[in-house]
Motif scaffolding. Structure first.
Motif, PDB file in Angstrom:
ATOM      1  N   THR A 258       0.832  -1.208   0.000  1.00  0.00           N
ATOM      2  CA  THR A 258       0.000   0.000   0.000  1.00  0.00           C
ATOM      3  C   THR A 258       0.864   1.254   0.000  1.00  0.00           C
ATOM      4  O   THR A 258       0.648   2.183  -0.789  1.00  0.00           O
ATOM      5  CB  THR A 258      -0.943  -0.008   1.223  1.00  0.00           C
ATOM      6  N   LYS A 259       1.873   1.252   0.864  1.00  0.00           N
ATOM      7  CA  LYS A 259       2.756   2.412   0.958  1.00  0.00           C
ATOM      8  C   LYS A 259       3.464   2.671  -0.373  1.00  0.00           C
ATOM      9  O   LYS A 259       3.592   3.808  -0.809  1.00  0.00           O
ATOM     10  CB  LYS A 259       3.792   2.158   2.066  1.00  0.00           C
ATOM     11  N   ALA A 260       3.885   1.593  -1.013  1.00  0.00           N
ATOM     12  CA  ALA A 260       4.689   1.735  -2.227  1.00  0.00           C
ATOM     13  C   ALA A 260       3.837   1.991  -3.474  1.00  0.00           C
ATOM     14  O   ALA A 260       4.349   2.469  -4.487  1.00  0.00           O
ATOM     15  CB  ALA A 260       5.552   0.485  -2.430  1.00  0.00           C
ATOM     16  N   ALA A 261       2.540   1.674  -3.397  1.00  0.00           N
ATOM     17  CA  ALA A 261       1.704   1.779  -4.603  1.00  0.00           C
ATOM     18  C   ALA A 261       0.757   2.979  -4.571  1.00  0.00           C
ATOM     19  O   ALA A 261       0.216   3.370  -5.600  1.00  0.00           O
ATOM     20  CB  ALA A 261       0.890   0.497  -4.782  1.00  0.00           C
ATOM     21  N   GLN A 262       0.556   3.562  -3.393  1.00  0.00           N
ATOM     22  CA  GLN A 262      -0.464   4.601  -3.251  1.00  0.00           C
ATOM     23  C   GLN A 262      -0.045   5.941  -3.846  1.00  0.00           C
ATOM     24  O   GLN A 262       1.064   6.421  -3.589  1.00  0.00           O
ATOM     25  CB  GLN A 262      -0.768   4.794  -1.758  1.00  0.00           C
ATOM     26  N   THR A 263      -0.954   6.504  -4.657  1.00  0.00           N
ATOM     27  CA  THR A 263      -0.769   7.896  -5.092  1.00  0.00           C
ATOM     28  C   THR A 263      -1.867   8.775  -4.505  1.00  0.00           C
ATOM     29  O   THR A 263      -1.725   9.989  -4.433  1.00  0.00           O
ATOM     30  CB  THR A 263      -0.819   8.039  -6.631  1.00  0.00           C
ATOM     31  N   GLY A 264      -3.004   8.164  -4.137  1.00  0.00           N
ATOM     32  CA  GLY A 264      -4.158   8.899  -3.636  1.00  0.00           C
ATOM     33  C   GLY A 264      -5.158   9.241  -4.728  1.00  0.00           C
ATOM     34  O   GLY A 264      -6.254   9.740  -4.451  1.00  0.00           O
ATOM     35  N   GLU A 265      -4.795   8.970  -5.962  1.00  0.00           N
ATOM     36  CA  GLU A 265      -5.696   9.230  -7.088  1.00  0.00           C
ATOM     37  C   GLU A 265      -6.491   7.971  -7.420  1.00  0.00           C
ATOM     38  O   GLU A 265      -6.026   6.855  -7.167  1.00  0.00           O
ATOM     39  CB  GLU A 265      -4.889   9.638  -8.332  1.00  0.00           C
ATOM     40  N   VAL A 266      -7.680   8.159  -8.008  1.00  0.00           N
ATOM     41  CA  VAL A 266      -8.487   7.020  -8.475  1.00  0.00           C
ATOM     42  C   VAL A 266      -7.657   6.166  -9.420  1.00  0.00           C
ATOM     43  O   VAL A 266      -6.976   6.683 -10.297  1.00  0.00           O
ATOM     44  CB  VAL A 266      -9.761   7.529  -9.188  1.00  0.00           C
ATOM     45  N   GLY A 267      -7.697   4.830  -9.195  1.00  0.00           N
ATOM     46  CA  GLY A 267      -6.946   3.925 -10.060  1.00  0.00           C
ATOM     47  C   GLY A 267      -5.715   3.334  -9.393  1.00  0.00           C
ATOM     48  O   GLY A 267      -4.954   2.619 -10.032  1.00  0.00           O
ATOM     49  N   ASP A 268      -5.526   3.592  -8.080  1.00  0.00           N
ATOM     50  CA  ASP A 268      -4.367   3.040  -7.362  1.00  0.00           C
ATOM     51  C   ASP A 268      -4.419   1.519  -7.281  1.00  0.00           C
ATOM     52  O   ASP A 268      -3.381   0.880  -7.178  1.00  0.00           O
ATOM     53  CB  ASP A 268      -4.288   3.602  -5.937  1.00  0.00           C
ATOM     54  N   GLY A 269      -5.636   0.944  -7.310  1.00  0.00           N
ATOM     55  CA  GLY A 269      -5.752  -0.510  -7.343  1.00  0.00           C
ATOM     56  C   GLY A 269      -6.330  -1.106  -6.084  1.00  0.00           C
ATOM     57  O   GLY A 269      -6.910  -0.405  -5.250  1.00  0.00           O
ATOM     58  N   LYS A 270      -6.183  -2.400  -5.949  1.00  0.00           N
ATOM     59  CA  LYS A 270      -6.806  -3.145  -4.856  1.00  0.00           C
ATOM     60  C   LYS A 270      -5.937  -4.311  -4.438  1.00  0.00           C
ATOM     61  O   LYS A 270      -5.152  -4.824  -5.230  1.00  0.00           O
ATOM     62  CB  LYS A 270      -8.162  -3.677  -5.338  1.00  0.00           C
ATOM     63  N   ILE A 271      -6.117  -4.745  -3.195  1.00  0.00           N
ATOM     64  CA  ILE A 271      -5.392  -5.909  -2.678  1.00  0.00           C
ATOM     65  C   ILE A 271      -6.410  -6.942  -2.218  1.00  0.00           C
ATOM     66  O   ILE A 271      -7.365  -6.601  -1.514  1.00  0.00           O
ATOM     67  CB  ILE A 271      -4.470  -5.517  -1.501  1.00  0.00           C
ATOM     68  N   PHE A 272      -6.218  -8.185  -2.638  1.00  0.00           N
ATOM     69  CA  PHE A 272      -7.058  -9.292  -2.187  1.00  0.00           C
ATOM     70  C   PHE A 272      -6.182 -10.253  -1.381  1.00  0.00           C
ATOM     71  O   PHE A 272      -5.031 -10.500  -1.757  1.00  0.00           O
ATOM     72  CB  PHE A 272      -7.661 -10.038  -3.377  1.00  0.00           C
ATOM     73  N   VAL A 273      -6.734 -10.786  -0.307  1.00  0.00           N
ATOM     74  CA  VAL A 273      -5.987 -11.751   0.510  1.00  0.00           C
ATOM     75  C   VAL A 273      -6.749 -13.068   0.501  1.00  0.00           C
ATOM     76  O   VAL A 273      -7.921 -13.109   0.860  1.00  0.00           O
ATOM     77  CB  VAL A 273      -5.802 -11.226   1.948  1.00  0.00           C
ATOM     78  N   LEU A 274      -6.079 -14.136   0.061  1.00  0.00           N
ATOM     79  CA  LEU A 274      -6.725 -15.445  -0.107  1.00  0.00           C
ATOM     80  C   LEU A 274      -5.996 -16.514   0.703  1.00  0.00           C
ATOM     81  O   LEU A 274      -4.767 -16.499   0.799  1.00  0.00           O
ATOM     82  CB  LEU A 274      -6.683 -15.872  -1.581  1.00  0.00           C
ATOM     83  N   PRO A 275      -6.767 -17.477   1.246  1.00  0.00           N
ATOM     84  CA  PRO A 275      -6.115 -18.580   1.952  1.00  0.00           C
ATOM     85  C   PRO A 275      -5.426 -19.533   0.972  1.00  0.00           C
ATOM     86  O   PRO A 275      -5.893 -19.722  -0.147  1.00  0.00           O
ATOM     87  CB  PRO A 275      -7.273 -19.289   2.644  1.00  0.00           C
ATOM     88  N   VAL A 276      -4.307 -20.093   1.411  1.00  0.00           N
ATOM     89  CA  VAL A 276      -3.548 -21.060   0.594  1.00  0.00           C
ATOM     90  C   VAL A 276      -3.484 -22.369   1.371  1.00  0.00           C
ATOM     91  O   VAL A 276      -3.048 -22.397   2.524  1.00  0.00           O
ATOM     92  CB  VAL A 276      -2.127 -20.527   0.313  1.00  0.00           C
ATOM     93  N   ALA A 277      -3.907 -23.455   0.739  1.00  0.00           N
ATOM     94  CA  ALA A 277      -3.971 -24.744   1.440  1.00  0.00           C
ATOM     95  C   ALA A 277      -2.590 -25.326   1.689  1.00  0.00           C
ATOM     96  O   ALA A 277      -2.274 -25.782   2.784  1.00  0.00           O
ATOM     97  CB  ALA A 277      -4.827 -25.730   0.656  1.00  0.00           C
TER      98      ALA A 277
END
Ligand code: ATP
Ligand code: GLN
Length: 145
Positions: free
Chosen positions: A95-114
């Motif tokens: 988040t720190k490295a990717a954030q600009t504060g403008e629309v379009g910064d993106g999203k993070i999903f967290v998924l379980p791994v078996a």
């Protein structure tokens, strides 16, 4: 909410490993990889994708060039499988490295791994997940998270 206070609720899952999947601006990818590596997160997989969000298919400019095919915008995706107790740190770092504060910064999903298999050795579980000199090695050597 401050980035330092970001926490992911993993309580619905009992598994040991999670995949953090981040969709980010392509020109931020290098910054994200650098920030993760600096923390001992060295195992990662990145690819180029195209997507639409709130930003829709609005074209965005980077490096002075207009990108985006039809209704989708060029993005980068980075997948990082980590131990349960490393998820918050990875999410904050991205988040720190990717954030600009403008629309379009993106999203993070967290998924379980078996489970995880290291193909070379047939190791599974923690043995397969741990990277030599990685974050957990550094922590056990007294460095801070
Ligand atoms: P080896 O010791 O056999 O080299 P390794 O664990 O170092 O095994 P690699 O064979 O180097 O793994 O990894 C192959 C690819 O798997 C990497 O290039 C990367 O794309 C992906 N990868 C490895 N670890 C992770 C991880 N923790 N999260 C996401 N992708 C990973
Ligand atoms: N969890 C691994 C370790 O601490 C690192 C995982 C990764 O680099 N994606 O060694």
């Amino acid at each position: 909410k401050q980035i330092e206070d970001l926490t992911i609720d993993l309580s619905k899952f009992t598994c040991e490993f999670f995949r953090v999947e981040a969709i980010i601006r392509p020109w931020r990818l290098q910054n994200v990889v650098k920030a993760l590596s600096a923390r001992g997160i060295v195992g990662m997989t990145a690819c180029q994708v195209r997507g639409a969000g709130v930003q829709g298919g609005k074209k965005e400019r980077y490096s002075g060039v207009e990108h985006g095919i039809e209704d989708l915008v060029d993005k980068s995706k980075i997948d990082i499988v980590v131990q349960r107790d490393q998820v918050d740190s990875v999410v904050r770092t991205i988040t720190k490295a990717a954030q600009t504060g403008e629309v379009g910064d993106g999203k993070i999903f967290v998924l379980p791994v078996a489970d995880i298999v290291r193909i070379r050795t047939t190791e599974t579980g923690t043995d397969a997940e741990k990277m030599e000199g990685g974050m957990s090695d550094r922590q056990s050597n007294g460095a801070s998270a």
